[in-house]
Design an enzyme around this catalytic site. Structure first.
Site, PDB file in Angstrom:
ATOM      1  N   TRP A  11     -29.277  40.520 -33.392  1.00  0.00           N
ATOM      2  CA  TRP A  11     -29.922  39.334 -32.816  1.00  0.00           C
ATOM      3  C   TRP A  11     -31.410  39.561 -32.605  1.00  0.00           C
ATOM      4  O   TRP A  11     -32.228  38.686 -32.883  1.00  0.00           O
ATOM      5  CB  TRP A  11     -29.229  38.903 -31.533  1.00  0.00           C
ATOM      6  CG  TRP A  11     -27.812  38.451 -31.747  1.00  0.00           C
ATOM      7  CD1 TRP A  11     -26.691  39.013 -31.202  1.00  0.00           C
ATOM      8  CD2 TRP A  11     -27.355  37.362 -32.574  1.00  0.00           C
ATOM      9  NE1 TRP A  11     -25.571  38.339 -31.639  1.00  0.00           N
ATOM     10  CE2 TRP A  11     -25.954  37.333 -32.480  1.00  0.00           C
ATOM     11  CE3 TRP A  11     -28.002  36.427 -33.387  1.00  0.00           C
ATOM     12  CZ2 TRP A  11     -25.170  36.390 -33.156  1.00  0.00           C
ATOM     13  CZ3 TRP A  11     -27.237  35.486 -34.065  1.00  0.00           C
ATOM     14  CH2 TRP A  11     -25.843  35.484 -33.949  1.00  0.00           C
ATOM     15  N   ASP A  68     -33.657  37.536 -24.505  1.00  0.00           N
ATOM     16  CA  ASP A  68     -32.462  36.795 -24.906  1.00  0.00           C
ATOM     17  C   ASP A  68     -31.316  37.380 -24.086  1.00  0.00           C
ATOM     18  O   ASP A  68     -30.952  38.545 -24.260  1.00  0.00           O
ATOM     19  CB  ASP A  68     -32.233  37.015 -26.411  1.00  0.00           C
ATOM     20  CG  ASP A  68     -30.917  36.427 -26.919  1.00  0.00           C
ATOM     21  OD1 ASP A  68     -30.143  35.876 -26.104  1.00  0.00           O
ATOM     22  OD2 ASP A  68     -30.665  36.522 -28.140  1.00  0.00           O
ATOM     23  N   LYS A  92     -21.468  32.014 -24.357  1.00  0.00           N
ATOM     24  CA  LYS A  92     -20.889  33.332 -24.106  1.00  0.00           C
ATOM     25  C   LYS A  92     -20.353  33.401 -22.673  1.00  0.00           C
ATOM     26  O   LYS A  92     -19.206  33.709 -22.458  1.00  0.00           O
ATOM     27  CB  LYS A  92     -21.935  34.433 -24.335  1.00  0.00           C
ATOM     28  CG  LYS A  92     -22.691  34.334 -25.652  1.00  0.00           C
ATOM     29  CD  LYS A  92     -21.869  34.787 -26.846  1.00  0.00           C
ATOM     30  CE  LYS A  92     -22.397  34.263 -28.161  1.00  0.00           C
ATOM     31  NZ  LYS A  92     -23.653  34.869 -28.616  1.00  0.00           N
TER      32      LYS A  92
HETATM   33  C1  LIG Z   1     -24.457  34.674 -29.835  1.00  0.00           C
HETATM   34  C2  LIG Z   1     -25.821  35.194 -29.691  1.00  0.00           C
HETATM   35  C3  LIG Z   1     -26.918  34.575 -30.307  1.00  0.00           C
HETATM   36  C4  LIG Z   1     -26.765  33.390 -31.234  1.00  0.00           C
HETATM   37  O1  LIG Z   1     -26.534  32.271 -30.487  1.00  0.00           O
HETATM   38  P1  LIG Z   1     -26.499  30.809 -31.172  1.00  0.00           P
HETATM   39  O2  LIG Z   1     -26.413  29.936 -29.975  1.00  0.00           O
HETATM   40  O3  LIG Z   1     -25.309  30.773 -32.050  1.00  0.00           O
HETATM   41  O4  LIG Z   1     -27.767  30.636 -31.913  1.00  0.00           O
HETATM   42  C5  LIG Z   1     -28.171  35.087 -30.074  1.00  0.00           C
HETATM   43  N1  LIG Z   1     -28.354  36.147 -29.268  1.00  0.00           N
HETATM   44  C6  LIG Z   1     -27.326  36.778 -28.671  1.00  0.00           C
HETATM   45  C7  LIG Z   1     -27.586  37.941 -27.795  1.00  0.00           C
HETATM   46  C8  LIG Z   1     -26.034  36.316 -28.859  1.00  0.00           C
HETATM   47  O5  LIG Z   1     -25.013  36.948 -28.254  1.00  0.00           O
END
Ligand SMILES: *Cc1c(COP(=O)(O)O)cnc(C)c1O
Length: 359
Positions: A101, A171, A195
């Site tokens: 990511w 993030d 999540k």
């Molecule tokens: C799942 C995830 C993403 C991607 O998320 P989307 O909403 O599908 O774009 C990005 N960063 C992390 C840390 C993730 O776990």
């Protein structure tokens, strides 16, 4: 009706209480005669829902007044572009790459400016968080970027890097509201909610006001300017209304459980049960450096592909589902987000013991 223990990394399990409440309100939201799904985002009722969600989130994280809370669409992945578009003024940013990511975010940022990878754990399949001492932060960096919890590999930053005064962008998709956090240490904290918070379709951006620029280049799309969204209170266009409503319910659920300190305690207890088992197991092994372990995503392998496969299949037959590791790394992964009850982890460990004895 039969509910399973769902260890999915995302979209993931939600508190059963929240789902029941939403079900009760599905056809008639509190006397409105309609579902939240059918409601105008400009209505008083929806304004109340989004205001209350924001207030509860502010309370949970003690978000100071000089931070804005935005409820947006496009997922975390769209923020990979929005962050550099909005924050690159001098045109440089420093990225710490601890997984797919963060790597994707760095790659996207390269479209808009110079990206320096100031630390990486790619050499060992992202199984650790790199040493954060003496990072070569660029004097001209507009921000420093991290992915705080690495969903695929099961690692987490247990302390934040010293950014030498540069705004930290994190993030937090897979550790959002899993433990207390000091928002003042971040320029931007953002995450997709699917999540640990709610249904897919909402990304929450918590941004320090001075990072919301008015002087963006003409080419930055209106929708991707934080200013547009902040000025409109996330209602520039139709927001993901139903998702925001569910997030609001989850915020209330977390508050009722005792807030983020209670979430941390609960999450530590669950993760400890699984890691303690893994550490003494003769069959299963956790590939992550102990000091970098995540409380949210626990990865493990047997070392034999056929056994991994059999494990995932047999677990599923017992109502322990979505334990397959990410397609890029294989093995297994148990995501133990806030809504996963302790009993779910107990059931998993009991089955792992049984499987170990049989093999
Ligand atoms: C799942 C995830 C993403 C991607 O998320 P989307 O909403 O599908 O774009 C990005 N960063 C992390 C840390 C993730 O776990």
């Amino acid at each position: 009706m039969k509910r399973v223990y769902n260890f999915s990394a995302g979209p993931a399990c939600l508190p059963e209480e929240v789902l029941r409440e939403a079900a009760e309100e599905m056809l008639d939201y509190r006397g409105c005669g309609m579902s939240v799904m059918e409601m105008s985002h400009r209505s008083k009722v929806f304004q109340g829902i989004i205001d209350e969600a924001e207030a509860d989130l502010r309370e949970l994280l003690s978000i100071p007044d000089n931070y804005k809370v935005l409820f947006l669409q496009g997922g975390a992945s769209q923020q990979f572009a929005a962050v550099p578009m909005n924050l690159m003024k001098k045109g440089k940013a420093d990225y710490i790459v601890t997984g797919q990511w963060a790597k994707k975010a760095a790659k996207e940022a390269k479209r808009y400016g110079e990206v320096n990878i100031i630390a990486s754990s790619e050499d060992k399949t992202y199984s650790y968080i790199p040493d954060l001492e003496g990072l070569p932060i660029d004097e001209d960096a507009d921000y420093v970027y991290i992915c705080e919890n690495n969903t695929i590999y099961g690692t987490k930053f247990h302390r934040l890097p010293d950014t030498k005064g540069k705004p930290l962008v994190a993030d937090v998709s897979s550790c959002f509201l899993s433990e207390p956090a000091d928002i003042t240490k971040y320029g931007i904290m953002y995450g997709g909610v699917q999540k640990n918070i709610g249904p897919a379709g909402v990304v929450i951006v918590i941004i320090r006001e001075d990072l919301i620029r008015e002087d963006l280049p003409e080419w930055v799309p209106t929708m991707l300017q934080y200013k547009t969204q902040a000025d409109a209170g996330s209602l520039y266009n139709t927001p993901p209304c139903y998702g925001i409503y569910i997030c609001g319910k989850v915020f209330k659920w977390i508050r009722a459980q005792g807030g983020l300190p209670a979430m941390l305690e609960r999450n530590q207890r669950k993760a400890k049960l699984l890691y303690d088992f893994l550490d003494q197991s003769s069959l299963f092994h956790n590939p992550v450096e102990p000091g970098s372990r995540s409380l949210m995503n626990v990865t493990f392998v047997t070392g034999r592909e056929d056994l991994d496969k059999a494990f995932v299949k047999e677990a599923e037959e017992r109502g322990l589902v979505n334990l397959k590791g990410h397609r890029s790394v294989g093995g297994m992964r148990a995501s133990l987000y806030n809504a996963m009850p302790y009993e779910g982890v107990e059931a998993l460990v009991a089955f792992m013991k049984e499987f170990e004895a049989a093999h």
